[in-house]
Enzyme design. Structure first.
Site: not given
Ligand code: CAA
Length: 382
Positions: A268, A363
């Site tokens: 450009r 996600e």
């Molecule tokens: N790995 C393993 N265990 C996990 C974890 C991880 N990454 N994160 C949490 N946990 C476990 C915790 O250890 C806990 O278990 P324990 O009580 O035995 O310790 C339990 O899960 C609950 O954890 P939290 O108290 O942290 O849960 P929370 O309710 O506070 O939620 C959050 C946490 C991070 C907000 C979660 O709800 C989250 O990731 N939300 C976003 C959801 C998401 O990404 N959705 C996307 C949908 S799929 C998509 O989008 C596909 C597409 O179209 C392409």
């Protein structure tokens, strides 16, 4: 510390790069325009082993590592962002949890078809009222003898309209909170399972985003993925890996936008020469290049940790957060370099910007990633 790719990883990157440049890039505008599932391209991706990159060859996967998967995702998404997310969901959100949590029988039943691309999968966690707060599942699973009966509605399900099977999350025992959530492997032709609506979107228009209704969907006990109450853990662990895929998708989109903006700036003419002679343009290109590289390093680190079997929750959240926000900044600057032409559909800059936008949402939104990272910081995880 080694930042060099292995011979196998380099081969994966180069194969995907040639494929994306020759077969995806020339079709990407048309795929976006038509807003239809790119069947032919996904079939070709399956033929070169991209629908089950990290699935063992025993189950017809490519048997490669997660760094290779991230490299493949970057290249495919540079060619076509819709193809990128279709691939990412099948690999990270479907094959991965089946390989990790599935019984021998479930792996045998599903992995060969999914990894070879004969079948496509989707992942149904989000609901109309529970997106970021994934623990608040309202879809219910009720035990009836040896069967489960599922009722509810899922939305924003990528691949929803085109999938042959779905991983469905549902609340089996509300009194147990997150520990009452179960995961199920549901064939899409199960009675009561239906696609209710396909969303019209800003970008990634070649991939379907659907609402799925579950009306008295009756499943045998053997359809449960993992054990009773493990569903939330299955979802969170799966999303840790999925976020690497989406980060790499964001990276691929940004890199493509940068390369096109660079090429355009060399051609450009303005103010008596190519605009690449102007410092204003050079500084934008320099900032874009740094950000693209920084995202790649975060992605490689998260993928390498996953390959080592270490916990990588925080690292994948960092990679996803940085790469998706970077992709929005970089595609925006790329469009600016194209000026008025960038705003028009004759050039792909506007498509890159539209495709990049979703990477900050699905996600796990940027806000969710910050939450995950902040929790790690506050608990001394770093
Ligand atoms: N790995 C393993 N265990 C996990 C974890 C991880 N990454 N994160 C949490 N946990 C476990 C915790 O250890 C806990 O278990 P324990 O009580 O035995 O310790 C339990 O899960 C609950 O954890 P939290 O108290 O942290 O849960 P929370 O309710 O506070 O939620 C959050 C946490 C991070 C907000 C979660 O709800 C989250 O990731 N939300 C976003 C959801 C998401 O990404 N959705 C996307 C949908 S799929 C998509 O989008 C596909 C597409 O179209 C392409």
């Amino acid at each position: 510390m080694h930042l060099e790719l292995t011979e196998e990883q380099t081969m994966m990157r180069d194969t995907c790069r040639s494929f994306a440049r020759e077969e995806l890039l020339p079709k990407a505008a048309e795929i976006d325009e038509r807003g239809e599932f790119p069947k032919e391209q996904v079939q070709r991706m399956a033929e070169i082993g991209l629908m089950g990159v990290a699935v063992s060859a025993d189950y017809e996967g490519a048997g490669m590592d997660n760094v290779s998967y991230a490299l493949a995702m970057e290249e495919i998404s540079a060619g076509c962002a819709s193809c990128g997310v279709i691939m990412s969901v099948n690999n990270s959100l479907v094959c991965d949890p089946i390989a990790k949590f599935g019984s021998a029988e479930q792996k045998k039943q599903w992995l060969p078809d999914l990894a070879s691309g004969r079948k496509l999968g989707c992942f149904a966690l989000s609901e109309p009222g529970t997106g970021s707060d994934a623990a608040a599942q309202t879809t219910v699973a009720v035990k009836d003898g040896h069967e489960w009966v599922i009722n509810g509605s899922k939305n924003f399900i990528t691949n929803g309209n085109d999938a042959d099977m779905c991983i469905v999350f549902a609340m089996g025992d509300k009194s147990k909170g997150v520990k009452g959530i179960n995961a199920y492997l549901v064939p899409a032709d199960t009675k009561g399972y239906s696609v209710a609506k396909n969303e019209k979107k800003l970008g990634i228009k070649g991939s379907s985003t659907s609402q799925i209704n579950l009306d008295d969907v009756r499943l045998p006990a053997s359809a449960m993925l993992g054990t009773e109450g493990l569903g939330f853990k299955v979802a969170m662990t799966t999303l840790d890996g999925g976020r690497i895929g989406i980060a790499a998708q964001a990276l691929g989109i940004a890199r493509q936008a940068l390369e096109e903006a660079r090429d355009y700036s060399l051609e450009r003419q303005a103010f008596g020469g190519p605009i690449s002679d102007l410092q204003a343009i050079q500084f934008m290109l320099a900032d874009m290049a740094i950000e693209v590289d920084a995202a790649r390093l975060l992605i490689w680190r998260a993928a390498a940790l996953k390959d080592k079997g270490a916990r990588f929750t925080t690292e994948s959240a960092m990679a996803k957060l940085y790469a998706s926000e970077m992709s929005n900044r970089v595609t925006n600057k790329a469009l600016q370099i194209f000026g008025g032409y960038g705003y028009c559909k004759d050039y792909p800059a506007e498509r890159h910007l539209r495709d990049a936008r979703i990477t900050e949402i699905y996600e796990g939104t940027s806000e969710v990633q910050r939450l995950v990272i902040a929790r790690s910081v506050l608990t001394g995880g770093r």
